[in-house]
Design a protein around this motif. Sequence first.
Motif, PDB file in Angstrom:
ATOM      1  N   GLU A 122       0.827  -1.204   0.000  1.00 40.23           N
ATOM      2  CA  GLU A 122       0.000   0.000   0.000  1.00 40.23           C
ATOM      3  C   GLU A 122       0.865   1.260   0.000  1.00 40.23           C
ATOM      4  N   GLN A 123       1.955   1.217   0.793  1.00 39.72           N
ATOM      5  CA  GLN A 123       2.863   2.363   0.821  1.00 39.72           C
ATOM      6  C   GLN A 123       3.464   2.619  -0.554  1.00 39.72           C
ATOM      7  N   LEU A 124       3.867   1.531  -1.221  1.00 29.81           N
ATOM      8  CA  LEU A 124       4.451   1.670  -2.551  1.00 29.81           C
ATOM      9  C   LEU A 124       3.419   2.191  -3.552  1.00 29.81           C
ATOM     10  N   LYS A 125       2.176   1.684  -3.448  1.00 33.20           N
ATOM     11  CA  LYS A 125       1.116   2.164  -4.348  1.00 33.20           C
ATOM     12  C   LYS A 125       0.848   3.645  -4.108  1.00 33.20           C
ATOM     13  N   THR A 126       0.811   4.035  -2.834  1.00 28.17           N
ATOM     14  CA  THR A 126       0.570   5.444  -2.506  1.00 28.17           C
ATOM     15  C   THR A 126       1.699   6.315  -3.036  1.00 28.17           C
ATOM     16  N   ALA A 127       2.947   5.861  -2.823  1.00 29.50           N
ATOM     17  CA  ALA A 127       4.100   6.625  -3.311  1.00 29.50           C
ATOM     18  C   ALA A 127       4.065   6.740  -4.832  1.00 29.50           C
ATOM     19  N   LEU A 128       3.697   5.650  -5.484  1.00 27.00           N
ATOM     20  CA  LEU A 128       3.610   5.658  -6.947  1.00 27.00           C
ATOM     21  C   LEU A 128       2.514   6.610  -7.414  1.00 27.00           C
ATOM     22  N   SER A 129       1.374   6.576  -6.732  1.00 29.76           N
ATOM     23  CA  SER A 129       0.261   7.457  -7.087  1.00 29.76           C
ATOM     24  C   SER A 129       0.650   8.929  -6.905  1.00 29.76           C
ATOM     25  N   VAL A 130       1.293   9.242  -5.775  1.00 24.44           N
ATOM     26  CA  VAL A 130       1.729  10.616  -5.511  1.00 24.44           C
ATOM     27  C   VAL A 130       2.744  11.056  -6.562  1.00 24.44           C
ATOM     28  N   THR A 131       3.668  10.147  -6.899  1.00 28.98           N
ATOM     29  CA  THR A 131       4.688  10.465  -7.896  1.00 28.98           C
ATOM     30  C   THR A 131       4.055  10.728  -9.253  1.00 28.98           C
ATOM     31  N   ARG A 132       3.109   9.889  -9.646  1.00 31.44           N
ATOM     32  CA  ARG A 132       2.432  10.092 -10.934  1.00 31.44           C
ATOM     33  C   ARG A 132       1.667  11.403 -10.954  1.00 31.44           C
ATOM     34  N   ASP A 133       0.969  11.710  -9.852  1.00 32.10           N
ATOM     35  CA  ASP A 133       0.223  12.965  -9.775  1.00 32.10           C
ATOM     36  C   ASP A 133       1.156  14.168  -9.894  1.00 32.10           C
ATOM     37  N   ARG A 134       2.274  14.084  -9.188  1.00 35.24           N
ATOM     38  CA  ARG A 134       3.252  15.187  -9.217  1.00 35.24           C
ATOM     39  C   ARG A 134       3.852  15.335 -10.618  1.00 35.24           C
ATOM     40  N   LYS A 135       4.155  14.193 -11.231  1.00 34.89           N
ATOM     41  CA  LYS A 135       4.723  14.212 -12.579  1.00 34.89           C
ATOM     42  C   LYS A 135       3.725  14.844 -13.550  1.00 34.89           C
ATOM     43  N   THR A 136       2.448  14.470 -13.435  1.00 32.38           N
ATOM     44  CA  THR A 136       1.413  15.041 -14.297  1.00 32.38           C
ATOM     45  C   THR A 136       1.302  16.543 -14.072  1.00 32.38           C
ATOM     46  N   GLU A 137       1.336  16.952 -12.807  1.00 30.34           N
ATOM     47  CA  GLU A 137       1.240  18.376 -12.472  1.00 30.34           C
ATOM     48  C   GLU A 137       2.398  19.164 -13.080  1.00 30.34           C
ATOM     49  N   LEU A 138       3.624  18.617 -12.953  1.00 29.74           N
ATOM     50  CA  LEU A 138       4.793  19.298 -13.498  1.00 29.74           C
ATOM     51  C   LEU A 138       4.738  19.354 -15.019  1.00 29.74           C
ATOM     52  N   MET A 139       4.281  18.271 -15.628  1.00 30.88           N
ATOM     53  CA  MET A 139       4.165  18.258 -17.082  1.00 30.88           C
ATOM     54  C   MET A 139       3.130  19.277 -17.553  1.00 30.88           C
ATOM     55  N   MET A 140       2.022  19.379 -16.844  1.00 33.58           N
ATOM     56  CA  MET A 140       0.993  20.350 -17.209  1.00 33.58           C
ATOM     57  C   MET A 140       1.522  21.780 -17.068  1.00 33.58           C
ATOM     58  N   ASP A 141       2.295  22.034 -15.995  1.00 34.23           N
ATOM     59  CA  ASP A 141       2.911  23.353 -15.822  1.00 34.23           C
ATOM     60  C   ASP A 141       3.851  23.667 -16.978  1.00 34.23           C
ATOM     61  N   PHE A 142       4.627  22.667 -17.375  1.00 34.21           N
ATOM     62  CA  PHE A 142       5.575  22.839 -18.469  1.00 34.21           C
ATOM     63  C   PHE A 142       4.831  23.126 -19.769  1.00 34.21           C
ATOM     64  N   VAL A 143       3.755  22.388 -20.018  1.00 34.59           N
ATOM     65  CA  VAL A 143       2.939  22.612 -21.227  1.00 34.59           C
ATOM     66  C   VAL A 143       2.343  24.021 -21.190  1.00 34.59           C
ATOM     67  N   LYS A 144       1.901  24.444 -20.016  1.00 33.28           N
ATOM     68  CA  LYS A 144       1.310  25.784 -19.876  1.00 33.28           C
ATOM     69  C   LYS A 144       2.335  26.865 -20.205  1.00 33.28           C
ATOM     70  N   THR A 145       3.567  26.719 -19.715  1.00 34.18           N
ATOM     71  CA  THR A 145       4.601  27.709 -20.024  1.00 34.18           C
ATOM     72  C   THR A 145       4.918  27.718 -21.519  1.00 34.18           C
ATOM     73  N   LEU A 146       4.928  26.534 -22.126  1.00 33.39           N
ATOM     74  CA  LEU A 146       5.175  26.478 -23.574  1.00 33.39           C
ATOM     75  C   LEU A 146       4.050  27.154 -24.350  1.00 33.39           C
ATOM     76  N   GLN A 147       2.808  26.972 -23.898  1.00 34.90           N
ATOM     77  CA  GLN A 147       1.674  27.626 -24.564  1.00 34.90           C
ATOM     78  C   GLN A 147       1.766  29.147 -24.420  1.00 34.90           C
ATOM     79  N   GLU A 148       2.205  29.616 -23.251  1.00 36.65           N
ATOM     80  CA  GLU A 148       2.369  31.060 -23.052  1.00 36.65           C
ATOM     81  C   GLU A 148       3.460  31.610 -23.962  1.00 36.65           C
TER      82      GLU A 148
END
Length: 197
Positions: A122-148
């Motif tokens: 469960e700890q590993l699944k939670t860590a993986l989920s948090v990591t994926r969410d963070r990665k998605t958030e960072l990628m979206m921020d990066f895409v947003k800066t590129l769009q700007e």
Amino acid sequence: MGRRKVEIKRIEDKISRQVTFCKRRNGLLEKARQLSILCESSVALVIVSSTGKLYSFSSGESMAKILSRVEIQQADDPETSDLAEKGMNYLSQKELLEIVQCKLEEAKSDNASIDFLKSLEEQLKTALSVTRDRKTELMMDFVKTLQEKEKLLREENQILTSQLSKMKKSLKPEGARVMSPEKSSGKNPRETLLLLK
């Protein structure tokens, strides 16, 4: 007869799942080895089985050297350094691997209970989920800066296009005046030729 297409989903039969894991793990390790030889590249691979067994492969250099090189390169790269600053609260790859290794060794040495293994999973699944969410958030921020940046470049392009068209318009009347001096003077060239004779 050709191979049948395998549907990618969890294999229910435990023995078939283990056999598939072993075959695919060995194939993946072989491909990683071939990639490192053919392309003279550094390859690091970590596999954790469902039973908690850790398999790793690193070509030429040790796993720690490859991971430290990745961290150094990410620190030097301006795009990834921005992402690193945003994700400073998260552990590095090396630290995550060390934590996973320690937990797995604890599980092996203590003859851990099923509850402990479930909590570890469960700890590993939670860590993986948090990591994926963070990665998605960072990628979206990066895409947003590129769009700007794209928007700013488009606006700059429009401004330059309008300036260019204004320059062309301002140059046309001057060119027309230069091309027709005879018309503006009102003299006929034939008349001047007759006078010279």
